[in-house]
Design an enzyme around this catalytic site. Structure first.
Site, mmCIF file in Angstrom:
data_model
loop_
_atom_site.group_PDB
_atom_site.id
_atom_site.type_symbol
_atom_site.label_atom_id
_atom_site.label_comp_id
_atom_site.label_asym_id
_atom_site.label_seq_id
_atom_site.Cartn_x
_atom_site.Cartn_y
_atom_site.Cartn_z
ATOM 1 N N LEU A 69 26.647 40.282 -3.195
ATOM 2 C CA LEU A 69 27.658 41.097 -3.871
ATOM 3 C C LEU A 69 28.239 42.181 -2.966
ATOM 4 O O LEU A 69 27.557 42.725 -2.104
ATOM 5 C CB LEU A 69 27.042 41.740 -5.115
ATOM 6 C CG LEU A 69 26.413 40.749 -6.105
ATOM 7 C CD1 LEU A 69 25.866 41.492 -7.313
ATOM 8 C CD2 LEU A 69 27.403 39.679 -6.542
ATOM 9 N N HIS A 100 32.905 42.546 -6.291
ATOM 10 C CA HIS A 100 32.125 42.118 -7.456
ATOM 11 C C HIS A 100 31.813 43.314 -8.361
ATOM 12 O O HIS A 100 31.870 43.216 -9.585
ATOM 13 C CB HIS A 100 30.787 41.515 -7.013
ATOM 14 C CG HIS A 100 30.894 40.239 -6.236
ATOM 15 N ND1 HIS A 100 30.615 40.159 -4.895
ATOM 16 C CD2 HIS A 100 31.245 38.988 -6.625
ATOM 17 C CE1 HIS A 100 30.777 38.913 -4.487
ATOM 18 N NE2 HIS A 100 31.165 38.178 -5.507
ATOM 19 N N GLN A 147 41.512 29.575 -8.527
ATOM 20 C CA GLN A 147 40.339 29.412 -9.404
ATOM 21 C C GLN A 147 40.599 30.064 -10.758
ATOM 22 O O GLN A 147 40.337 29.470 -11.810
ATOM 23 C CB GLN A 147 39.114 30.040 -8.734
ATOM 24 C CG GLN A 147 37.914 30.203 -9.643
ATOM 25 C CD GLN A 147 36.689 30.699 -8.909
ATOM 26 O OE1 GLN A 147 36.068 29.934 -8.177
ATOM 27 N NE2 GLN A 147 36.309 31.953 -9.100
ATOM 28 N N LEU A 152 37.970 41.854 0.384
ATOM 29 C CA LEU A 152 36.509 41.725 0.460
ATOM 30 C C LEU A 152 36.099 40.329 0.005
ATOM 31 O O LEU A 152 36.633 39.788 -0.958
ATOM 32 C CB LEU A 152 35.836 42.785 -0.424
ATOM 33 C CG LEU A 152 36.090 44.241 -0.049
ATOM 34 C CD1 LEU A 152 35.083 45.140 -0.756
ATOM 35 C CD2 LEU A 152 36.021 44.479 1.451
HETATM 36 O O1 PAF Z 1 34.006 32.757 -7.609
HETATM 37 C C1 PAF Z 1 32.814 32.408 -7.496
HETATM 38 O O2 PAF Z 1 31.962 33.156 -7.022
HETATM 39 C C2 PAF Z 1 32.393 31.030 -7.976
HETATM 40 O O3 PAF Z 1 33.389 30.101 -7.735
HETATM 41 C C3 PAF Z 1 31.962 31.008 -9.457
HETATM 42 C C4 PAF Z 1 33.112 31.393 -10.365
HETATM 43 C C5 PAF Z 1 30.801 31.971 -9.669
HETATM 44 C C6 PAF Z 1 31.506 29.606 -9.856
HETATM 45 O O4 PAF Z 1 30.430 29.185 -9.093
#
Ligand code: PAF
Length: 287
Positions: A29, A33, A149, A180
């Site tokens: 992290l 995050h 995503q 980051l």
């Molecule tokens: O973005 C990420 O860290 C990954 O693609 C996720 C969403 C945790 C799925 O494994």
């Protein structure tokens, strides 16, 4: 803060703790995050963060084995950030047998990153759907740094009627503009100094579009050439409609410029939204 690795224990612990806000991660992290956790705290009474390095989303020859695993430090940071539960299932808990049912994402998943990482978004969508089914959050927070995503997960949740609201978190950048990312730790000193060039090129494209330039192909190719001239291997640099991710058209109201390129062994991705009337990318927090 509870650290839970079993699905049954997590479900038991979540009883009566709504609204639940969920931040799925692969660990290692960083401040990006933690900003998502902060956002989750504004939405949920109980904040769950998952840490799972998902083998389904790594292709052959990618960095699954070497992906940084820093559970102890991650938990320390999450405790300080005010997370309530860290869900850390092992592969044997989340994928106890070969995953035969998988989520087939729409064709846009075969473009941009998907063109260079075949099957990646199938793996992401499958694990995210499993996690959403396990946690059953009211809110799930995903970073805009992984713009494609986020787009695919939004579409999945909408089309499969998953009862969670998707919340988008802004990209967090270093002072020199580098977004980051856990993978920044792969960069050596010289590469780290070079890495913000990706952001600078996206910013040049963004400014050019805002100043009225509409030769999108020329803007994309100038940015890609600048990266290539400085030793990058460019996967794509592309202007897209911000809502559909279809190639940008001159009349589109909201655009996004996305890039992915390799610096040495490290593949970096980044993007900037382009909205008429917005002079600077105020959406990006600089740390
Ligand atoms: O973005 C990420 O860290 C990954 O693609 C996720 C969403 C945790 C799925 O494994």
């Amino acid at each position: 803060m509870e650290i839970i690795s079993a699905i049954a224990v997590l479900r038991e612990s979540l009883k009566g703790r709504r609204p639940v806000a969920f931040v799925p991660t692969m660990g290692n992290l960083h401040a990006g995050h933690l900003a998502l956790v902060e956002q989750a705290r504004r939405h949920g009474r109980c904040v769950v963060v998952s840490i799972f390095v998902n083998p389904l989303q790594f292709g052959p020859g990618e960095d699954l084995a070497s992906y940084p695993r820093t559970l102890e430090e991650d938990c320390r940071q999450l405790q300080a950030a005010g997370a309530d539960i860290v869900f850390t299932p092992g592969v044997e808990e989340l994928l106890p047998a070969p995953q035969q049912f998988q989520v087939e994402p729409p064709p846009i998943a075969g473009e941009l990153c998907g063109a260079y990482r075949p099957g990646h978004f199938r793996g992401v969508a499958t694990i995210v759907l499993k996690l959403l089914n396990i946690v059953q959050p009211d809110y799930a927070v995903f970073g805009k740094k992984d713009y494609q995503q986020l787009h695919i997960i939004r579409a999945m949740v909408r089309e499969l009627d998953v009862p969670a609201e998707i919340v988008a978190g802004e990209t967090v950048r270093a002072a020199d503009g580098l977004a980051l990312s856990s993978r920044n730790s792969y960069l050596n000193r010289a590469e780290r100094a070079e890495a913000p060039r990706l952001y600078r090129n996206l910013e040049r494209v963004r400014k050019a579009v805002l100043s009225g330039q509409r030769d999108f192909a020329a803007l994309e190719s100038a940015a890609a050439s600048d990266l290539a001239e400085h030793g990058w291997l460019v996967d794509y640099l592309s202007l897209r409609n911000a809502d559909t991710l279809r190639p940008a058209q001159p009349g589109d109201a909201a655009l996004v410029v996305l890039g992915a390129a390799r610096l040495g062994k490290t593949r970096l991705i980044d993007n900037l939204e382009i909205t008429a009337g917005q002079d600077h990318p105020s959406d990006n927090v600089i740390i």
